[in-house]
Write a protein that holds these residues in place. Sequence first.
Motif, PDB file in Angstrom:
ATOM      1  N   GLU A  85     141.122  52.829  56.254  1.00 24.08           N
ATOM      2  CA  GLU A  85     141.046  52.625  57.723  1.00 24.08           C
ATOM      3  C   GLU A  85     142.386  52.154  58.277  1.00 24.08           C
ATOM      4  O   GLU A  85     142.811  52.580  59.354  1.00 24.08           O
ATOM      5  CB  GLU A  85     139.972  51.591  58.056  1.00 24.08           C
ATOM      6  N   ARG A 133     135.716  52.529  61.492  1.00 21.53           N
ATOM      7  CA  ARG A 133     136.836  51.805  62.111  1.00 21.53           C
ATOM      8  C   ARG A 133     136.262  50.712  63.016  1.00 21.53           C
ATOM      9  O   ARG A 133     135.374  50.981  63.828  1.00 21.53           O
ATOM     10  CB  ARG A 133     137.657  52.781  62.952  1.00 21.53           C
ATOM     11  N   ASN A 157     137.999  56.337  60.933  1.00 21.10           N
ATOM     12  CA  ASN A 157     136.656  56.203  60.349  1.00 21.10           C
ATOM     13  C   ASN A 157     136.644  56.949  59.023  1.00 21.10           C
ATOM     14  O   ASN A 157     137.133  58.088  58.964  1.00 21.10           O
ATOM     15  CB  ASN A 157     135.609  56.804  61.294  1.00 21.10           C
TER      16      ASN A 157
END
Length: 269
Positions: free
Chosen positions: A172, A201, A182
């Motif tokens: 991330e 995220r 993500n």
Amino acid sequence: MRVSFTKMHGLGNDFVVLDARAQDLPALDKARAAAIADRNTGIGCDQLIVLEPSDTADFRMRIYNHDGGEVGACGNATRAVALLHGSEARIETSGGLLVASPTAGGASVDMGEPRFDWDAIPLEYPMDTFSMPVSWEMLADPGAVNVGNPHVIFFVEDTDAVPLDRLGPEIENDSLFPERVNVNVATVENRGRIRLRVWERGAGLTRACGTGACATAVHAIRRKLVDSPVTVALPGGELEIAWQPGGSIRMTGPATESFRGSFEWDDFA
Ligand SMILES: N[C@H](CCC[C@H](N)C(=O)O)C(=O)O
């Protein structure tokens, strides 16, 4: 001042929804959004959703991750607010215009067209996003797709065997992703079904990620691993994703209103 909210979820990915059209909400900053989302000292949710008037759509949806950061898309929340709206909804988001139609117990959403260019994900430098020459331990050869927010997708033999709680935050926050990313780890079970876990995220491991399901299905279809529509099985349940190259993504699945409540705005400074 007291603020009313609706607690909702899509396959266990949960939201606190504030309707700024029905009440005068003060401006929301990152710290206050994170304080409301906090599961120990706040109301608790993966994402905080604020509905506002829109000049171009039925309403605008703003999305704040658990860490308070504002982002461009949230598939599960889009189905939830469509359920609240009660009829077909054109929804303005910073990731684009979405059209959602309520179904029995949920909604079907046109999530718009995916983007694949390295600078649309975005990545820090030019790269083939269909097959990226990068790896983190057993996670290799990913793809990247933007569906209003950035996703990186890895295919593995067994998604449950991946230490995503450790590798998720590492990926991330890698400098390859200037807006972070993500992280999707998927197992293709057959041409009609994908099993998926997502490190989100700004929210971490969630029970489901709608945009993650969209990005993963699109990437699997591009790699000719599955047909369309495809079922994406997340820890919290299943979504159906349909997409053809050159078209927009259609996501269909459940949405649930859990309860309604209110809180004192100044309690979350
Ligand atoms: N964590 C995501 C936003 C929420 C996405 C997920 N909850 C969904 O249903 O799409 C991001 O930072 O882009």
